[in-house]
Enzyme design. Structure first.
Site, PDB file in Angstrom:
ATOM      1  N   ASP A  60       1.244   4.561  10.977  1.00 50.30           N
ATOM      2  CA  ASP A  60       0.940   3.155  11.254  1.00 50.30           C
ATOM      3  C   ASP A  60       1.833   2.118  10.585  1.00 50.30           C
ATOM      4  O   ASP A  60       2.823   1.684  11.141  1.00 50.30           O
ATOM      5  CB  ASP A  60      -0.528   2.867  10.892  1.00 50.30           C
ATOM      6  CG  ASP A  60      -1.489   3.676  11.719  1.00 50.30           C
ATOM      7  OD1 ASP A  60      -1.059   4.702  12.280  1.00 50.30           O
ATOM      8  OD2 ASP A  60      -2.658   3.306  11.839  1.00 50.30           O
TER       9      ASP A  60
ATOM     10  N   GLU B 193     -11.166   9.675   3.994  1.00 48.46           N
ATOM     11  CA  GLU B 193      -9.939   9.579   4.785  1.00 48.46           C
ATOM     12  C   GLU B 193      -8.709   9.527   3.894  1.00 48.46           C
ATOM     13  O   GLU B 193      -7.676  10.121   4.195  1.00 48.46           O
ATOM     14  CB  GLU B 193     -10.017   8.319   5.657  1.00 48.46           C
ATOM     15  CG  GLU B 193      -8.810   8.082   6.537  1.00 48.46           C
ATOM     16  CD  GLU B 193      -8.926   6.785   7.341  1.00 48.46           C
ATOM     17  OE1 GLU B 193      -8.103   6.604   8.247  1.00 48.46           O
ATOM     18  OE2 GLU B 193      -9.827   5.966   7.052  1.00 48.46           O
TER      19      GLU B 193
END
Length: 850
Positions: free
Chosen positions: A585, A817
């Protein structure tokens, strides 16, 4: 994790199948009129003195011939009009292989394939019977409905402590003082219908039994038919001591079926029946029904009423805590030989207890056999390792629907929308996170399968086969799969569209390379080896197309260079335009996106893919030049001198991207006027110097890709530099794992926009740490001057990662995460039992073999 890229929409359009059907009806109408006119002209028949029956037969035959010709002649026209992007790859489907049929397919028919809810059961079929659990939780003296996994519920923990991926799972959920233990068990006995039977045990306890609101618990177990078939209520479900039958019905797949409820505790049962096609918003229907009852009668219970021909039945089960219930589902109950009573007894009570204990022991034994952890980690780590594989397998889902594809520019396809629908497809896949990302992600799946193939190779091949069957005619696979209403309901609309110009790291090659290496080392049984070989032979043409798609669409302007497509070169909002297609990202790339970029991580992914394809061609001794071709590509991409010429910064001893870049970029507040002409302030990107083509000086995960791919010779001074960067606290090293971006980077922990906090700009991610550990393990075992240094770093990094993940699990109840680089605290989505579950392979010291 592809953060903002992992979200999606809710609208639908007419499917291509609907359009085809409309065209067929429209085009066949004139033929029916011709036939009608000819039959109606009786004077014509009499004049020719022709037998009416014979003529009628001739006309009917002619009609069908004409219709057949119209349909088949028009099909090429339809195919020509259909954009390539939504045209399936023209090869036999992998999932049509015999090894995925028969017993294998039936054994996986039922499962906990709805990871987005706390407990959800369905079959691997597009229109299934769907079961699930809701309950009323208590927080701050107020009641809340629990159903869909979401952070806002603030459960202390939830997840599968054991799950074998096939017929058994045990889950623990702790909701503000109330504990629900849910067990799932499948059984195939004489008399069962297709897929067999299953049962759910729910054990409810409370740590705060003295609090009035927690003395009783209200569970809601439901059954819904996605196909709209009516479900029938038992004659009297309000007294389960007299009759355990709750509901019954019949379906084409499983035959007659029954749902029962059994318990030795004193229960109160109520119900509601609904008729609606919208199963994904079922919790809203239940809450509305309860709210109406509370307003009218002051009772928190369902009204014991049903719509006509309901396709959803919800049963409220209330009792004093603690209590325990068994809910068995029996298939094939319409036959005299169905042995309903015997099967019911085996799925409830003491028989069920014995079976669950036996299944848990089987799980524990298989866990030790697969990962051999007893001598490597402590008991606390062992429990976390079991939760990692249990949640990975328990998080496998089955989805069916159509992806929404962004319309290609300059296409001739006429549509009122900005998208076109992919063909209807099914996907059996693990998911990264049941709360945030309960759907399929292409680059995550390769990491998932590194774990799953070591547990159950047949499940692994099944999942990879489903993914490869999603390939279109160009060799492209949509990177995020949002299939069906339940999946769409979890994703914001602006993130639904998939862009056919953009790729995703082809991590499935990680697994396939692993499998080929293990085949060559005879690590599988004879049957497993045959199935893997059959799979690879069938999959090869798709893998070849996938490789060629990357090799052509993502290639750079120099030989052996590649760049990720999809970066926004016009944005004025982002400090550094995101590269969602890379999976990393907001990791900093060239400040000004252009076609002149070279991305070192994509080059390394292509090397992995070429090596994998070469190893497969060697395995099957391809004689058409492919072995040589892929071998040559792999040799080119692993050429150390070329790699260094394109990507090495000798001063840092680090590998960098190349592109149009300047470090003098910042976000500044600027006053703008909105539509109502009122002034507002927003952050806008400012470039303070002209960018130039150069190496992009950011040390982090991307810099280490050549190291991860083990391209660097063990005697090279560059390897020592890599080890220094890894172990230096001023760059990447922390006591909790390696940070994603060096502290020396100008974008370290910088926000990318006003609303985008840093994602891959500092936090610790398990998938990249796993790959770095794999390389360290490799260099610690090959001869070279830095072997001992690599071993020391490897041991320290492995210990830090395991210690931090285990500590967070016991402190928070979850795998996360990502992890904070300063204090090691879990961040982002939870539970994240996708690639964070790789901590189990780190515990086992099991890495990709090259």
């Amino acid at each position: 994790m592809s953060g903002n890229g992992r979200r999606s929409a809710r609208s639908r359009i007419k499917s291509s199948a609907d359009v085809d059907e409309f065209d067929r009806r429209r085009n066949s109408k004139p033929d029916r009129e011709v036939r009608k006119d000819r039959i109606g002209d009786h004077s014509f028949i009499r004049i020719l003195n022709v037998n009416i029956k014979a003529l009628l037969g001739f006309v009917v035959l002619a009609f069908f011939i004409v219709l057949f010709l119209i349909l088949h002649l028009m099909k090429p026209v339809e195919d020509a009009q259909r954009p390539r992007v939504v045209t399936p790859f023209p090869a036999p489907k992998i999932m049509d292989l015999p090894q995925f049929q028969g017993e294998h397919k039936e054994s996986l028919y039922w499962g906990t394939y709805r990871p987005q809810v706390y407990l959800g059961i369905r079959a691997r079929t597009p229109q299934s019977l769907v079961a699930g659990l809701m309950w009323i939780g208590v927080k701050d003296g107020r009641y809340f409905m629990r159903h869909v996994c979401q952070d806002s519920d603030e459960l202390s923990t939830y997840g599968w402590t054991h799950h074998n991926g096939r017929d058994y799972g045990h889950q623990v959920l702790i909701d503000h003082g109330m504990t629900l233990a849910t067990s799932f068990l499948k059984s195939k006995e004489d008399g069962s219908g297709y897929g067999g039977d299953w049962t759910v045990r729910i054990d409810v306890k409370s740590e705060k039994w003295n609090e009035e609101m927690l003395r009783s618990a209200h569970l809601f177990f439901y059954l819904a038919d996605e196909d709209g078939n009516a479900l029938s209520l038992s004659g009297d479900i309000l007294d389960i001591r007299e009759n355990s039958l709750l509901a019954l019905g019949s379906r084409m797949d499983v035959g007659g079926w029954q749902l029962h409820l059994e318990s030795v505790d004193d229960l109160e049962v109520h119900y509601s029946g609904f008729r609606t096609p919208h199963i994904h918003n079922l919790s809203d229907l239940v809450q509305e029904s309860l709210g109406e009852q509370v307003r009218k009668f002051g009772r928190l219970q369902l009204p014991d009423t049903s719509d006509n021909s309901p396709n959803i039945l919800v049963f409220q089960i209330s009792a004093k805590v603690p209590f325990k219930i068994d809910i068995p589902f029996l298939s094939g109950t319409g036959l005299k030989s169905s042995r309903v009573e015997e099967r019911l007894n085996s799925l409830t009570g003491t028989s069920l207890t014995r079976e669950l204990i036996e299944k848990q022991n089987e799980f524990d034994n298989k866990f030790e056999k697969c990962f051999n952890l007893t001598s490597k980690v402590d008991s606390e780590s062992l429990i976390v390792g079991k939760a990692a594989i249990g949640n990975m397998l328990g998080g496998i889902g089955y989805f069916y629907g159509q992806s929404k594809i962004s319309l290609p520019k300059n296409n001739n396809f006429k549509s009122h929308d900005n998208f076109i629908s992919y063909w209807p497809a099914e996907l059996y896949t693990a998911v990264p996170s049941r709360s945030f990302f309960p759907r399929g992600f292409l680059w995550d799946e390769g990491f998932h399968q590194l774990l799953i193939w070591r547990w159950d190779i047949r499940i692994c091949l099944d999942i990879i086969g489903h993914w490869l069957d999603l390939m279109n005619i160009d060799g492209w696979i949509p990177r995020e799969q949002i299939l069906g209403a339940e999946a769409l309901s979890k994703v914001p609309e602006e993130f639904v569209l998939q862009h056919p110009t953009n790729g995703n790291p082809p991590t499935l090659f990680l697994v396939l390379h692993d499998l080929v290496s293990s085949l060559k080392r005879n690590k599988f049984t004879s049957m497993e080896s045959n199935e893997i070989s059959s799979f690879l032979e069938r999959a090869f043409v798709r893998l070849e197309a996938w490789f060629q798609w990357f090799n052509t669409t993502q290639s750079g302007n120099e030989m052996s260079s590649y760049f990720w497509h999809g970066r926004d070169s016009t944005t004025t909002r982002e400090l550094n335009p995101k590269t969602l297609s890379s999976g990393l990202d907001d990791y900093p790339r060239a400040s000004h996106p252009s076609g002149e970029e070279h991305h070192v991580d994509l080059r390394c992914w292509m090397l992995l893919a070429a090596e994998c394809m070469h190893s497969i061609t060697e395995l099957f001794r391809k004689e058409n030049g492919l072995e040589k071709e892929y071998g040559s590509t792999a040799k080119l991409l692993s050429d150390f001198d070329i790699l260094n010429q394109m990507h090495l910064d000798k001063a840092h001893g680090a590998y960098f991207d190349f592109g149009n870049h300047t470090e003098k970029v910042r976000l500044s507040w600027k006053e703008v006027r909105a539509g109502n002409n009122y002034p507002t302030r927003e952050l806008v990107r400012e470039t303070l110097e002209k960018p130039e083509l150069r190496l992009v000086p950011h040390i982090g995960y991307v810099s280490l890709f050549p190291f991860m791919e083990k391209i660097i010779p063990p005697e090279s001074w560059i390897l020592e530099k890599q080890l220094d960067l890894i172990s230096n606290r001023s760059t990447l090293w922390t006591d909790y794992g390696l940070r994603s971006l060096s502290k020396t980077s100008s974008l370290y922990m910088k926000r990318n926009t006003e609303h985008d906090p840093p994602y891959w700009r500092g936090p610790i991610w398990m998938n990249m740490n796993y790959r770095i550990l794999s390389a360290l393990h490799h260099y610690s075992q090959v001869d070279g001057p830095y072997r001992d240094k690599a071993r020391i770093i490897y041991n320290d990094l492995r210990g830090n990662l395991i210690r931090n993940v285990v500590h967070n699990y016991y402190q928070s109840g979850y795998l996360w995460e990502q992890y904070d680089q300063k204090k090691g605290k879990g961040k982002g989505a939870r539970p994240f039992t996708g690639w964070t579950s790789l901590v189990l392979l780190i515990m086992a010291e099991t890495y990709c073999e090259r």
